[in-house]
Design an enzyme around this catalytic site. Structure first.
Site, PDB file in Angstrom:
ATOM      1  N   ALA A   2       0.844  -1.202   0.000  1.00 23.40           N
ATOM      2  CA  ALA A   2       0.000   0.000   0.000  1.00 23.40           C
ATOM      3  C   ALA A   2       0.879   1.252   0.000  1.00 23.40           C
ATOM      4  O   ALA A   2       1.664   1.457  -0.917  1.00 23.40           O
ATOM      5  CB  ALA A   2      -0.939  -0.035   1.207  1.00 23.40           C
ATOM      6  N   VAL A  53     -10.359   1.575  20.395  1.00 22.50           N
ATOM      7  CA  VAL A  53     -10.347   0.539  21.429  1.00 22.50           C
ATOM      8  C   VAL A  53      -9.199  -0.446  21.268  1.00 22.50           C
ATOM      9  O   VAL A  53      -9.224  -1.526  21.863  1.00 22.50           O
ATOM     10  CB  VAL A  53     -11.686  -0.222  21.442  1.00 22.50           C
ATOM     11  CG1 VAL A  53     -12.813   0.700  21.896  1.00 22.50           C
ATOM     12  CG2 VAL A  53     -12.001  -0.810  20.068  1.00 22.50           C
ATOM     13  N   GLY A  54      -8.195  -0.088  20.499  1.00 29.06           N
ATOM     14  CA  GLY A  54      -7.038  -0.960  20.360  1.00 29.06           C
ATOM     15  C   GLY A  54      -6.693  -1.243  18.909  1.00 29.06           C
ATOM     16  O   GLY A  54      -7.315  -0.725  17.978  1.00 29.06           O
ATOM     17  N   ARG A  55      -5.680  -2.112  18.727  1.00 30.08           N
ATOM     18  CA  ARG A  55      -5.191  -2.432  17.397  1.00 30.08           C
ATOM     19  C   ARG A  55      -4.933  -3.934  17.298  1.00 30.08           C
ATOM     20  O   ARG A  55      -4.773  -4.622  18.309  1.00 30.08           O
ATOM     21  CB  ARG A  55      -3.899  -1.654  17.089  1.00 30.08           C
ATOM     22  CG  ARG A  55      -4.133  -0.157  17.004  1.00 30.08           C
ATOM     23  CD  ARG A  55      -2.838   0.592  16.727  1.00 30.08           C
ATOM     24  NE  ARG A  55      -2.254   0.271  15.429  1.00 30.08           N
ATOM     25  CZ  ARG A  55      -2.662   0.759  14.278  1.00 30.08           C
ATOM     26  NH1 ARG A  55      -3.693   1.594  14.229  1.00 30.08           N
ATOM     27  NH2 ARG A  55      -2.075   0.426  13.151  1.00 30.08           N
ATOM     28  N   GLY A  78       5.790   4.009   4.158  1.00 26.93           N
ATOM     29  CA  GLY A  78       5.877   4.721   5.427  1.00 26.93           C
ATOM     30  C   GLY A  78       5.062   4.108   6.532  1.00 26.93           C
ATOM     31  O   GLY A  78       5.218   4.459   7.704  1.00 26.93           O
ATOM     32  N   HIS A 119      18.145  27.052  32.652  1.00 24.85           N
ATOM     33  CA  HIS A 119      16.994  27.826  33.135  1.00 24.85           C
ATOM     34  C   HIS A 119      16.581  28.829  32.069  1.00 24.85           C
ATOM     35  O   HIS A 119      17.435  29.422  31.421  1.00 24.85           O
ATOM     36  CB  HIS A 119      17.377  28.579  34.413  1.00 24.85           C
ATOM     37  CG  HIS A 119      16.289  29.510  34.897  1.00 24.85           C
ATOM     38  ND1 HIS A 119      15.203  29.072  35.601  1.00 24.85           N
ATOM     39  CD2 HIS A 119      16.135  30.852  34.726  1.00 24.85           C
ATOM     40  CE1 HIS A 119      14.421  30.112  35.871  1.00 24.85           C
ATOM     41  NE2 HIS A 119      14.965  31.191  35.348  1.00 24.85           N
TER      42      HIS A 119
END
Length: 459
Positions: free
Chosen positions: A36, A266-268, A39, A441
């Site tokens: 596909a 909800v995830g992979r 990258g 700083h």
């Protein structure tokens, strides 16, 4: 006869291209297969586009607060969502083209476009052409999980991938999943002008984090007008005339919420089910992740698995580290292991969360007595000067030996400041030694030694 190569790299995510280049540079003949977009997830629908959109959302947020900095704008700032998406698309296209140009121009390598499937332990077929190699490297990535939710087949839904193709801003975005992807999209869309509701099955947001981090994130998001629904144990979806509704079984709030768009975060799951791995003798676990040893080698000694498909990191930076481990071991006999890595990652809400090593809860679970130092961002000069004082700095130290175990930094610049602690955690640096270094700083990092001045035992 198959085309024969020394190495075959399948997938051009974060690990694949760098590995192909390293092996080709070492004199190997290399085949690179991409079905596909060049990258992978990071470039096309992960880090690159989402962080471009987060940047636009941040600009909108600052513009609305301009008067707090003494800057006067005429009228309310307006978000041109089409321009936001066009900017994102241009950044993605440049990155993807860059990877493609790199691979197609790589000396000693040949690119094949199509889906690779194993037909034996040392060969694959791509668009009818057979490729054989003594070493095969899988960098096939993952994709969004679409859960088995009642009514989901009929209801229109979005994932992090399809969110990238939105033509118009959602009027009301329902986000199922109150973790990293869901919160990033929820906040950015709210800042673009959407109404947003985040729905989480667990008792709190980002359940992997300490409870004080979860509570602070919830407070930050709700202050921006995002509705958060927790303890949604039973979730169902239903198509409606105006978009979609979600049925909830929460301890508080209405039993159903309606919106114009529904994002599933909800995830992979790994892209491993259609590779013919059984023909190569490559074992998977019950969730479809490719099983690897400490050197990322599979049950087939000719095959290695890198990146999201091996389930050992699921981050761009861990995928790249997979490449470094494999290349160093093959070319230099380095004996490196993925198990030597220290967990480090970020959540790109605003303010961001930077994490390294053990959290307070993880240390306690491991049976380690810890001391915890914590400082609100209201007491960090750089945060006050920037007008961004939400969050806190939190560092965990081993009680017995004093070594720095980990940190949860939630605040402006935390995704960069956390790097001050990464080497310390790897080196098992005692906190008193860490405190002796002089830092610049005004920065957020300069306060990290100060956080450890008031360490207290973890309850």
């Amino acid at each position: 006869m198959p085309a024969s190569f020394d190495a075959l790299v399948i997938g051009t995510g974060q690990a694949g291209p760098a590995l192909a280049a390293r092996l080709a540079g070492a004199g190997m003949s290399v085949a690179v297969v991409e079905r596909a977009k060049f990258g992978g997830t990071c470039v096309n629908d992960g880090c690159t586009p989402t962080k471009a959109m987060v940047a636009s959302a941040y600009a909108a947020h600052v513009a609305r607060r301009a008067s707090a900095y003494g800057v006067r704008l005429q009228g309310e700032p307006r978000v041109d969502f089409g321009a936001v998406m066009a900017r994102k698309d241009a950044i993605v296209a440049k990155s993807s083209r860059g990877v493609e140009k790199w691979m197609t121009g790589l000396k000693g390598a040949k690119v094949f476009r199509g889906h690779a499937r194993f037909i034996g332990p040392d060969r694959v077929r791509v668009n009818g052409e057979e490729l054989a190699a003594g070493k095969i490297f899988l960098n096939v990535g993952g994709r969004p999980l679409v859960p088995d939710m009642p009514g989901l087949a009929e209801a229109p839904t979005l994932t992090n991938q399809s969110m990238m193709t939105l033509a118009a801003l959602p009027e009301h975005l329902l986000v199922v999943g109150g973790s990293y992807i869901g919160l990033e999209f929820g906040q950015m869309m709210r800042r673009f002008g959407s109404r947003v509701t985040v729905i989480e099955m667990g008792p709190r947001l980002v359940g992997r984090e300490d409870e004080d981090v979860s509570a602070a994130l919830k407070e930050i998001l709700e202050a921006e007008g995002i509705e958060v629904r927790l303890d949604a144990k039973c979730i169902s979806a239903r198509k409606e005339a105006g978009g979609v509704s979600v049925g909830l079984d929460c301890k508080e709030g209405a039993p159903r919420d309606s919106g114009t768009h529904l994002l599933l975060a909800v995830g992979r799951v790994p892209n491993t089910e259609d590779l013919g791995l059984e023909l190569a003798g490559v074992r998977m676990d019950a969730r479809g992740y490719i099983e690897v040893d400490e050197a990322l080698q599979t049950s087939n000694p000719r095959v290695w698995a890198l990146g999201d498909c091996n389930g050992k990191g699921a981050f761009t930076h861990t995928a790249y580290n997979d490449y470094e481990i494999v290349a160093d071991n093959l070319l230099n006999g380095a004996g490196r292991k993925w198990t030597d890595r220290v967990p480090v990652y970020a959540l790109y809400t605003d303010p961001p969360l930077g994490r390294v090593g053990m959290s307070e809860a993880e240390a306690r679970k491991a049976g380690i007595s810890v001391l915890v130092g914590k400082r609100p961002m209201t007491r960090v000069a750089r945060a006050v000067e920037k007008g961004e004082t939400l969050g806190f700095l939190k560092i965990c130290v081993e009680a017995s030996g004093g070594r720095i175990l980990g940190a949860s930094l939630l605040g402006t610049g935390a995704d960069e400041a956390v790097h001050s602690l990464i080497d310390a955690v790897y080196a098992k640096t005692p906190y008193k030694e860490f405190q002796r270094r002089v830092r610049i700083h005004p920065t957020v990092s300069e306060l990290l030694p100060t956080v450890m001045e008031d360490l207290k035992p973890s309850p």
